[in-house]
Design an enzyme around this catalytic site. Structure first.
Site, PDB file in Angstrom:
ATOM      1  N   ASP B 138     -78.952-107.873 -40.032  1.00 19.70           N
ATOM      2  CA  ASP B 138     -79.263-106.938 -38.959  1.00 19.70           C
ATOM      3  C   ASP B 138     -80.194-107.527 -37.921  1.00 19.70           C
ATOM      4  OD1 ASP B 138     -77.608-104.885 -39.705  1.00 19.70           O
ATOM      5  OD2 ASP B 138     -79.028-104.106 -41.166  1.00 19.70           O
ATOM      6  N   SER B 192     -82.203-100.152 -51.044  1.00 25.03           N
ATOM      7  CA  SER B 192     -82.447 -99.819 -49.651  1.00 25.03           C
ATOM      8  C   SER B 192     -81.137 -99.378 -49.011  1.00 25.03           C
ATOM      9  CB  SER B 192     -83.033-101.034 -48.931  1.00 25.03           C
ATOM     10  OG  SER B 192     -82.026-101.759 -48.305  1.00 25.03           O
TER      11      SER B 192
END
Lengths: 416, 416, 416, 416
Positions: B138, B192
């Site tokens: 990301d 996560s």
């Protein structure tokens, strides 16, 4: 044999002996007789057991009744060769046609063609024949196989040549020639099928309107997912160098493994596909495929590759798989380009060994675990936790900066 | 601004105003404070509603409490833009990464980056910041987006810079800075997640052993297929020029359509994926994705293409899709090559209109029917019945002969 | 018109009016007469000026003498359309077939086919005809064009149908039908040619042994490099959005530019190619191509792209060019996949503007300079000198580290 | 060694012995001394003869003078290995980067890296070092090679680490350390070069403006075409299984063949290339390449493939070559994907044997003849003359009809 004959049309006079791909069913029984009458030649029958699930001995009896000499009747069990040398190599490539079709019919044709040519050489035949229609892909697959392996063979494709173009005429011909027509064959079959150890395909008639759902009675290899067991079942498949070698820890041969997966797939309703596809001969067709064991195997193979293949190899394989699948679908199994792709694919499979765990449940199959002595997955490197230096996050900054450089130069030119 | 600054390291002194991608959660709250302290600069927060299903107003309150000026707090509902300009174009390409992943996280990053840059220009900020870690994809996706759209922006990636590398230290910092730490955040989260209207991804900790099945409690967007309704449900999706426009005949906007499909997917347990994938930054990771509506939509789009796309267009698209997916995954949304591929894909979608009927049942989704005013499927041409001249089977002979010619020349050289 | 006629064989009775691609030469004059006699139909002649360098008015006279009505004689100057809408778009793609061939014949066929179909619609013809032989690619290119643009048109390919298969018989037919046979046509031509503004191709007879050098007298568009001027000549070509717009600073239309480059190429002996290529119909053939201006233009276009195209766009174009060239060579100009590729290519050309300087000398052409207002080349970034921060060399360390990560994990598994 | 060290930054304390790629020139002599001083470690020098045309014994003397132990000085003649295992495999793939560059520098780096690692293992070194700058591709190529072959090796890249960033400072350092600085090295070199048996590249300074023609004095491997002999020269190259084995009928080893072709190329001014290319590290650069023998060899290899490769294999190779070239250029020689491509390429070369005849003249090189016992070219099939049945022209009608079918269905939908 001279070059000048390379395009002499099949069907010429002068054919002495022809090897027919013979199932023993009505259509190929009619073809057998038609060949004898039309070409006044000796017919050699070849019946292959590819796991289609039918008795083959009746084919022998029928061939004998049609006057085929006993030494000219070939019935071969090709199941292990089929899975080991055709299905598994294709599965190593993860080939799917148009994103979804696992190529169950396509992959069987080259093996039949190859064996027919071997027999033709053995018995000294000068021609081969098959029962595929003139609109489909199978005629192409058979004939490209024939020509690749025996460039000067003559090919007889009755469906493109004869005048038995309606069901009525076909049955008339059968009756005139003492070919037994069972009651269920007398009327029109509501669809046509092809089956082997990898899959069953169904197409035609009741399936021809792509807006209509496939009727329940068309399915023959899988239970309806709604009727499958209410409890999921977990299995493991072991791989060695890209090929499956064991189910639930028990070693088995390629054909046995696929057969067992078929049983599991059948039970859990796995591997049904309703597809509108593009044929090589230019039109779209709608078919229904059942690939119970193949669907499980395909996913399992991807699962073990996820762990053991490097990204570079994996992404290259994904690109090559598109072309590989198109070649198999179009009938170019015996082509240099398919063999080149196979060389690349096989090179990548050296370390594709390990175990995949899958969950089967009412039409679903999913990989839920995979492990391998050759795993490239490293918890140390990937962990969100402190990894004690296994990966230096600062490297990412430079990595991004250089990947961004060309975009920045571009942005300066075009966006500011 | 001068060219010489193109590679001045982010994090330099001299930063005056930074736009932070701010969720309001613990991590980005710590980042907010850390930026204020470390860079002694003004922080502008940007919170996007991408359909992640969380209240966004608390983020405003927290930002205010952290001293962000009201005019520097941006909370935007980007759901329609997200689906219309990012998800749908990608779906038109049928992009899947490594054969299976529908790119739910990847596709959201460029939109966030773009909006951040728009805000930075609006408020005159000289830097942007995000909360992605230094090991993942990301950070790359955010930063390639930033640099492409604002080549001279400074980028602050706290997770690559600071020393709050353990949970304990992060929480200490939070407590020292009056950042509220809810009880559930105090301990380590067992994994996560990232969520938006297209999907939820989960990775890390309990998921890090790829041999262990994903525990039930990790799933949040879909019911367990075993708990899904016992009766299948049929739906239709209408497409116009490659995009979904209606569900069960009722017109809806892109985001509404996806949201409704999500509800259907959730109910029927559709779209779970357990994957070991290859990250752009070089390591393998194991994740679990839930893409309920996207999985249905993806299949439906393929279904309508089957009927309306020519083979040439379809096969070219299949090749381009591999590259397209890799570009999106790697963060190159704003790149000329992704845009070139999009131009090709979009050109092909002009006639991709019609209706797809799907069956949803306990984790399964399948196309069971499709129709279109632009259908290229012709029952006349494909039928096994006498087609009154719509297709001349004799043409197939010549077609095969010329396709075989090179194989025959080859066979003569190599096989005789 | 009804679907059932889609495959009615061309050549059926019932043809009333046919548009013939007519050069006025012996072969198409014979075809004209043969069509009138065989089909007892009206023949419409279409003669195109594609820059082949022949007088076209004699074709009108000959057509009149053969009884074609004046309003059925079409002579069109298509040079500008040819270069603007066919050659230039192809050049934007940098297409070369099998690495070397600039597709000079292939690219002219679709335009001829398109114009023939337009005329057929105008005059209400139900058929079209061409003079291409049954062994080559051109029959495919013409007919795929016809069928794509007028799916129900009937196609007459005399060389595949008639019995005038030897030169002697053809001349006999001509003499019996008052077709003038000039002396040089009486004997066998030592090779056959095709010419247009882009190139001249020669093949057959004296060229058929690929070990024998092409004799000097075969070349018609270029001087022998050994006879070219001893002094090099420098020229510039200006490009705008991927297309050439000026030579040596002087604006010119597409066809004018190509014609002028042809003169330069001729003078300097540029653009000769001796090739053994793979035909779409399955055999290898040996040909000689002269593409004087096209060779210069092709290199110049690459030159300006080097400066103005981003790497991502450039590399994607290189991949697409392979497929694009194969499609043009095989006759699929009017196909969705060629158009999709064109959409991608054209998207990339927006900023491909600037000036290229080339040196021409005795068969050589090379780019020696290029400049552009849209240049992405940055001396600041690339310089070996101290660049005052334009590029941070430390970034390279992280870039390499992350690119190496997967190789290191692999090396650990496989090499230690 | 433990996984945790995988990303420990190179340059750490603790390095005991480093293998340096050492040319004996000023720059690597400075590096040698700098390594000794900075890391207080033992330096092992490795000097490779790759055909760059320089005396190597002076390097031994200089290394000794710098205090390197005699047993730590390695001077290896790698010319045969270079051509046989690196250049020829790449030539089998017909790889060219961005359409034009024959990869002369790129292909040498992996061999140097490999030999350095072999020496490191032999002498028990824990690090390697090279003299490539921080802006170029070579650092990437060296280091990806190091890491692939020795995942835990430490890498020292002085140009990215030290502060000798200007010429003045470098020379100061040299003088302070008794490193001889010849007069011509004192000033700035007007460009930088790399040379080996395949090519010489030049870039930087006087070449940095891509609009300026490369000055004459930059060329070192070829005469100016204008000064080349006025008479053309004909040569033959024999190939066996894809590799060159003889020149003008005389057998020679790989390196000898390439050296002789270099002499011929030099004499006739062949193989000059002025290019603006896209570096892997993100910027464009302008370089000049001289590849005299390689240019001839590359064309000759294409020539023999034209005759002996089937179309399917040839076209697949053309597609793979794009990716292959990019991998070599980017430094991924030792990657699974390059090796997979090589497996496919090598599979195709089994029958690529025969003789190519070429004409060399003032910068031009062209294939003028080719013959092979494995030729797939058949005059019988291709001839325009009556071919006595070798090819049935009527087959073309069916071939075209089925290829056209999808276009006709499309045309009916979209064009009528």
């Amino acid at each position: 044999m001279s070059e000048s004959s390379i395009n002499r049309p099949a069907g010429d006079a002068g054919i002495k002996k022809v090897v027919l791909a013979y199932s023993g069913g009505l259509d190929t029984s009619v073809i057998l007789k038609w060949l004898q009458q039309t070409y006044n030649c000796e017919v050699v029958t070849f019946t292959a057991d590819l796991g289609q699930g039918e008795e083959l001995e009746p084919a022998r009896r029928k061939a004998e009744q049609a006057g085929v000499k006993p030494e000219h009747i070939f019935i071969d069990d090709l199941r292990e060769e089929f899975v080991k040398d055709y299905v598994f190599p294709m599965m190593r490539a993860n080939a799917t046609y148009e994103g979804l079709y696992l190529l169950g019919t396509s992959i069987a044709r080259p093996l039949i063609a190859k064996r027919q040519i071997e027999i033709a050489k053995m018995v000294g035949a000068d021609a081969v024949s098959h029962g595929a229609t003139g609109k489909g892909n199978d005629q192409v697959r058979f004939e490209l196989g024939y020509y690749a392996l025996a460039p000067d063979i003559k090919v007889i494709a009755p469906w493109r040549e004869w005048d038995l173009t309606s069901r009525t005429r076909l049955i008339e011909f059968a009756e005139q020639n003492q070919i037994m027509v069972t009651k269920d064959k007398r009327g029109e079959s509501p669809f046509s099928t092809d089956a082997n150890l990898l899959h069953t395909s169904s197409e035609g008639k009741v399936l021809e309107d792509p807006w209509e759902e496939v009727p329940d009675y068309v399915y023959s290899r899988t239970v309806n997912p709604e009727d499958a067991p209410d409890a999921p079942e977990y299995i493991t498949i072991d791989f060695e160098r890209g090929d499956g070698v064991a189910l639930n820890g028990e070693a088995c041969s390629p054909a046995t493994l696929l057969a067992k997966l078929n049983e599991l797939g059948r039970k859990h309703g796995i591997g049904r596909l309703d597809l509108v596809e593009n044929r090589f001969v230019g039109m779209k067709s709608r078919g229904m495929y059942e690939t119970p064991g193949g669907t499980i195997y395909h996913l399992a193979h991807r699962g073990i590759e996820q762990l053991t293949l490097d990204r570079g190899a994996a992404h290259l394989k994904d690109e090559l798989a598109i072309k590989y699948a198109e070649l198999v679908y179009n009938g170019f199994w015996f082509s240099p380009e398919r063999e080149m792709l196979q060389a690349a694919v096989d090179y990548s499979q050296e370390k594709v060994s390990g175990t995949v765990r899958l969950k089967l449940y009412k039409g679903n199959v999913g990989v839920v675990g995979r492990k391998s002595p050759n795993s490239l997955y490293s918890e140390k490197v990937v962990t969100f936790e402190d990894d004690q230096g296994a990966y230096d996050q600062r490297d990412a900054a430079g990595f991004i900066k250089l990947n961004a450089l060309r975009l920045r130069l571009l942005g300066r030119r075009d966006r500011i």
